[in-house]
Design a protein around this motif. Sequence first.
Motif, PDB file in Angstrom:
ATOM      1  N   SER A 110       0.811  -1.218   0.000  1.00 24.03           N
ATOM      2  CA  SER A 110       0.000   0.000   0.000  1.00 24.03           C
ATOM      3  C   SER A 110       0.844   1.267   0.000  1.00 24.03           C
ATOM      4  CB  SER A 110      -0.943   0.014   1.212  1.00 24.03           C
ATOM      5  OG  SER A 110      -0.221   0.190   2.420  1.00 24.03           O
ATOM      6  N   ALA A 140      -6.813   0.007   0.677  1.00 25.29           N
ATOM      7  CA  ALA A 140      -5.398   0.354   0.510  1.00 25.29           C
ATOM      8  C   ALA A 140      -4.565  -0.858   0.136  1.00 25.29           C
ATOM      9  CB  ALA A 140      -4.860   0.980   1.799  1.00 25.29           C
ATOM     10  N   VAL A 141      -4.825  -1.992   0.764  1.00 26.02           N
ATOM     11  CA  VAL A 141      -4.057  -3.197   0.475  1.00 26.02           C
ATOM     12  C   VAL A 141      -4.571  -3.891  -0.784  1.00 26.02           C
ATOM     13  CG1 VAL A 141      -3.375  -5.482   1.319  1.00 26.02           C
ATOM     14  CG2 VAL A 141      -3.455  -3.538   2.898  1.00 26.02           C
ATOM     15  N   THR A 144      -5.548  -0.514  -3.985  1.00 24.07           N
ATOM     16  CA  THR A 144      -4.445   0.402  -4.277  1.00 24.07           C
ATOM     17  C   THR A 144      -3.122  -0.357  -4.349  1.00 24.07           C
ATOM     18  OG1 THR A 144      -5.612   2.237  -3.223  1.00 24.07           O
ATOM     19  CG2 THR A 144      -3.234   2.473  -3.523  1.00 24.07           C
ATOM     20  N   GLY A 145      -2.916  -1.301  -3.451  1.00 19.75           N
ATOM     21  CA  GLY A 145      -1.691  -2.086  -3.478  1.00 19.75           C
ATOM     22  C   GLY A 145      -1.539  -2.855  -4.784  1.00 19.75           C
TER      23      GLY A 145
END
Length: 254
Positions: free
Chosen positions: A64, A112-113, A116-117
């Motif tokens: 992330s 986020a993980v 987006t990650g």
Amino acid sequence: MTTTASFPGPVAVITGAGTGIGRAVARLMLEEGFRVVLAGRREEPLREAAAGHPGALVVPCDVSQEPDVDRLFRHAIDAWGRVDVLFNNAGIFGPTAAVDEISPKDWNAVLAVNLTGSMLCAAAAMRTMKSQSPQGGRIINNGSISAHSPRPRSVAYTVTKHAMTGLTKSIDLDGRAYGISCGQIDIGNTATDIMSTLGVGDGAVQPDGSRKVEPTFPVKDAAQAVLLMAQMPASANVGSLVISAAGMPFQGRG
């Protein structure tokens, strides 16, 4: 970081490689002659997964965080000069909650993980695969059965896995001119620690509120499916693959 000697074979970057599906895929690819960069937040499980394999490179990484992802791919290039395969596997289930129950903080942590990650890793892989010679490569995104049919009270996880399908299709389209293919594997009820988190072994919550013990299948079989996708010739691509435990509630969910 584990140092490695000269070692032939294609280069794969695997995120979330310390446990579960990522670990099984990493070890299988190493056995099949890949050079594998094992990435994950915790270094000790990565080293355990890489133990005994001269073609393994351990790089702790939080997917992330863009600086971490950039560093991950720099290590891959510094060690072996290219990246042939990215297995975008890192992910978390997050809290068990409906849309009116999940906090913005928990929602953002899952996105986020999982999303987006995956985007950050795919972007770094695309830049690498475009610039290397010979050009090209393959990105495999780990989706989920939840990309097709969600479990109750799994809103954040389900949204990220549906979004992963859009990410996969966009990557495959944008990479076409550069010999970069992208496919998605959607895995249902393979026997990993996340199944314990979901309570599948003790009885998973069904849409009607009841609990049911669902079948699972060995993680090594899921790893074989990922390997199949990774070893396809450049002239072919598995765009979408669903593999699940025989008899699990999937087609009949809901």
